[in-house]
Design an enzyme around this catalytic site. Structure first.
Site, PDB file in Angstrom:
ATOM      1  N   ARG A  34       6.133   5.556   5.311  1.00  0.00           N
ATOM      2  CA  ARG A  34       5.994   6.538   5.594  1.00  0.00           C
ATOM      3  C   ARG A  34       4.624   7.016   6.503  1.00  0.00           C
ATOM      4  O   ARG A  34       4.498   7.909   7.185  1.00  0.00           O
ATOM      5  CB  ARG A  34       5.894   7.730   4.383  1.00  0.00           C
ATOM      6  CG  ARG A  34       7.099   7.585   3.643  1.00  0.00           C
ATOM      7  CD  ARG A  34       7.017   8.247   2.186  1.00  0.00           C
ATOM      8  NE  ARG A  34       8.266   8.520   1.826  1.00  0.00           N
ATOM      9  CZ  ARG A  34       8.526   9.160   0.572  1.00  0.00           C
ATOM     10  NH1 ARG A  34       7.562   9.557  -0.120  1.00  0.00           N
ATOM     11  NH2 ARG A  34       9.642   9.267   0.243  1.00  0.00           N
TER      12      ARG A  34
ATOM     13  N   GLU B 231       3.410  12.318 -14.312  1.00  0.00           N
ATOM     14  CA  GLU B 231       2.840  12.493 -13.051  1.00  0.00           C
ATOM     15  C   GLU B 231       3.594  13.146 -12.033  1.00  0.00           C
ATOM     16  O   GLU B 231       4.638  12.616 -11.697  1.00  0.00           O
ATOM     17  CB  GLU B 231       2.381  10.953 -12.453  1.00  0.00           C
ATOM     18  CG  GLU B 231       1.709  11.218 -11.314  1.00  0.00           C
ATOM     19  CD  GLU B 231       1.169   9.834 -10.813  1.00  0.00           C
ATOM     20  OE1 GLU B 231       0.054   9.564 -10.102  1.00  0.00           O
ATOM     21  OE2 GLU B 231       2.116   8.812 -10.776  1.00  0.00           O
TER      22      GLU B 231
ATOM     23  N   ALA C 227       0.860  -1.240   0.089  1.00  0.00           N
ATOM     24  CA  ALA C 227       0.135  -0.055  -0.026  1.00  0.00           C
ATOM     25  C   ALA C 227       0.783   1.354  -0.014  1.00  0.00           C
ATOM     26  O   ALA C 227       2.029   1.193   0.458  1.00  0.00           O
ATOM     27  CB  ALA C 227      -1.089  -0.062   1.162  1.00  0.00           C
TER      28      ALA C 227
ATOM     29  N   THR D  95      -1.751   2.043 -10.599  1.00  0.00           N
ATOM     30  CA  THR D  95      -0.254   2.624 -10.604  1.00  0.00           C
ATOM     31  C   THR D  95      -0.678   4.203 -10.902  1.00  0.00           C
ATOM     32  O   THR D  95      -1.636   4.632 -10.244  1.00  0.00           O
ATOM     33  CB  THR D  95       0.642   2.201 -11.648  1.00  0.00           C
ATOM     34  OG1 THR D  95      -0.017   2.255 -12.945  1.00  0.00           O
ATOM     35  CG2 THR D  95       0.994   0.516 -11.460  1.00  0.00           C
TER      36      THR D  95
ATOM     37  N   SER E  77       3.287   3.964  -7.496  1.00  0.00           N
ATOM     38  CA  SER E  77       3.623   4.622  -8.889  1.00  0.00           C
ATOM     39  C   SER E  77       3.842   3.723  -9.931  1.00  0.00           C
ATOM     40  O   SER E  77       3.855   2.367  -9.815  1.00  0.00           O
ATOM     41  CB  SER E  77       5.034   5.261  -8.626  1.00  0.00           C
ATOM     42  OG  SER E  77       6.193   4.137  -8.567  1.00  0.00           O
TER      43      SER E  77
ATOM     44  N   CYS F 222      -3.950   9.504  -7.070  1.00  0.00           N
ATOM     45  CA  CYS F 222      -3.976   9.142  -8.358  1.00  0.00           C
ATOM     46  C   CYS F 222      -5.316   9.544  -9.075  1.00  0.00           C
ATOM     47  O   CYS F 222      -5.429   9.321 -10.208  1.00  0.00           O
ATOM     48  CB  CYS F 222      -3.807   7.543  -8.601  1.00  0.00           C
ATOM     49  SG  CYS F 222      -4.999   6.741  -7.567  1.00  0.00           S
TER      50      CYS F 222
END
Length: 487
Positions: A180, A382, A150, A251, A229, A284
């Site tokens: 993170r 992106e 995730a 992604t 990503s 996204c």
């Protein structure tokens, strides 16, 4: 100075120390405060989690479906009761404002609610007569141990796309959350245990490359769910497929929003501000490009700049804050480099997010470029930040053609009151999720999250009926019952 807490992995229903001696700081991106440290776990940790999940699968897969559903229902209630704390953890780790964090918690709970419908979702089908005295039935079964990888940007919603459904359908699960944002995952595991989930059914292994590769290569893990990503997603898909696993990899994105001359301007601008700059653009489904018809472009740009100037930037826990920080210093520097690249390549910078940076956190303000073209880096890549590119077009066809040139095809939106335009857009745009007169076309849990092109690698998407098919396998039983003589 107080000692910084070191997080543990959650394996076999217990909080256990990793075998690693490497830890990474978990930082509040709004203040740069170190909140705790997360282990960069080893393959040995993955092995222990897989062993525990495999053992738990032997009993969990045979647990009555209504019993599994009741545990999911208990979990839903506990999540609802703890939604304020869950939202606070999201804001502390990720930086998004409290309103957005509460919204994310709500979307996560929605997925648990959908997963609690396992008795209906697991139903097969049958045909009473396929030949004389012959019938056939189709049964669903769980596939085994599932791995989930995730991202940081939705630390509750995205994992809840994965493990509640997989577990409800009888699988066991190993989650690698983003290093993170691990604190939210810790709370999710605690509440699932309180809901009555047996040991080993849900496991959490923190880490980075070694954990990812350990999950992708382990022969006892049967399927992988990934969100992140494009480069990593492509790697996950190839590596997982090489090891004969089912893989769904959601992604990157470069979502286009089309604004036609007949759009309701005030509502359109409000929606686009939220879509482009909400969650600091780190999602996204963010609006990254607006293609606006020339007849309304000047008025649209004036209103867009006006609303962007009113955005309050700061710590997401503070009242009235709309735009929080990006996740880390590297992300901030990367965004600055894209802004500089846009200027260098000839785009017109109208709002410069670098001017809103503060020393206290990783802040980037709303950034708007006008006169962008499709050969520019800021159109192609992106950026994953609060940066919006605007292209002026002559008509809907040109706008659709521009959007379809992108390698990504996650979502696209159209603002208009013209039914024919809506139909043209629906039939001709290359994107998996479309929005009409709304800014973020993310579907609810019972529809698939269905990106196209380089926005998705796999065959079955997250959520909806796709997720049921992804986490189950089928067994068809054909049986002959010779007609008895009851005379």
């Amino acid at each position: 100075m107080a000692e910084i807490r070191k997080l543990k992995n959650y394996i076999n229903g217990e909080w256990v120390e990793s075998k690693t001696d490497q830890y990474e700081d978990v930082i509040n991106p709004a203040t740069k405060e170190v909140m705790c440290q997360v282990p960069i776990s080893t393959r040995e940790d993955v092995e222990y989690a897989v062993r525990s999940a495999s053992e738990a699968f032997q009993t969990w897969s045979k647990t009555a479906v209504p019993r599994r559903a009741r545990i999911l229902f208990n979990y839903q209630q506990l999540l609802q009761q703890n939604k304020e704390e869950l939202a606070r953890l999201i804001t502390l780790e990720n930086g998004k404002n409290t309103t957005e964090a509460l919204g994310e918690v709500g979307r996560g709970i929605e997925n648990v609610e959908f997963a609690a419908g396992a008795p209906s979702l697991m139903m097969g089908d049958s045909l009473a007569s396929i030949a004389t005295d012959v019938e056939a039935a189709n049964y669903r079964y769980p596939i085994g141990v599932v791995g989930g990888i995730a991202p940081f940007n939705f630390p509750m919603m995205v994992p809840c796309w994965m493990f509640p459904m997989a577990i409800s359908l009888g699988n066991t699960f190993i989650l690698k959350p983003s290093e993170r944002t691990p604190l939210l995952t810790e709370k999710l595991a605690e509440l699932f245990e309180q809901a009555g989930l047996p040991k080993g059914v849900f496991n959490v292994v923190h880490g980075a490359h070694d954990v990812v590769n350990g999950v992708l290569e382990h022969p006892d893990i049967k399927a992988i769910s990934f969100v992140g990503s494009k480069p990593v997603g492509e790697y996950v898909f190839k590596k997982g497929s090489e090891h004969l696993k089912r893989v769904q990899a959601l992604t990157g994105a470069k979502n286009h929003t089309i604004v036609l001359n007949d759009a309701h301007l005030e509502d359109t601008v409000t929606n686009i501000i939220g879509a482009a700059f909400g969650s600091a653009g780190e999602r996204c489904m963010a609006c990254a490009v607006v293609t606006v018809e020339e007849g309304i472009a000047d008025e649209f740009m004036a209103k867009l700049q006006e609303k962007a100037a009113d955005i309050k930037i700061g710590n997401g826990l503070d009242d009235g804050v709309f735009l929080g920080p990006v996740i880390r210093e590297d992300n901030k520097k990367r965004t600055h480099s894209y802004i500089e690249k846009g200027i260098e390549e000839g785009a017109r910078l109208l709002c410069d997010g670098r001017e809103n940076a503060t020393e206290d956190g990783y802040f980037v303000g709303p950034t708007i470029f006008d006169n962008v073209t499709t050969d520019m880096t800021i159109w192609k890549d992106e950026i994953f930040a609060p940066v919006l590119s605007v292209i002026r077009v002559k008509n809907l066809k040109e706008a659709v053609d521009i959007a379809n040139q992108s390698e990504f095809a996650n979502g696209a939106c159209l603002f208009t009151s013209n039914a024919n335009a809506i139909r043209y857009f629906r039939e001709n745009i290359d994107a998996g999720m479309l929005g009409i007169n709304l800014g973020v076309p993310a579907p609810m849990a019972f529809f698939p999250f269905s990106g196209w092109k380089s926005s998705f690698f796999g065959t079955l998407h997250a959520n909806g009926k796709d997720s049921v098919d992804f986490y189950t396998r089928k067994k068809v039983v054909t049986a002959r019952y010779p007609s008895p003589d009851f005379n």
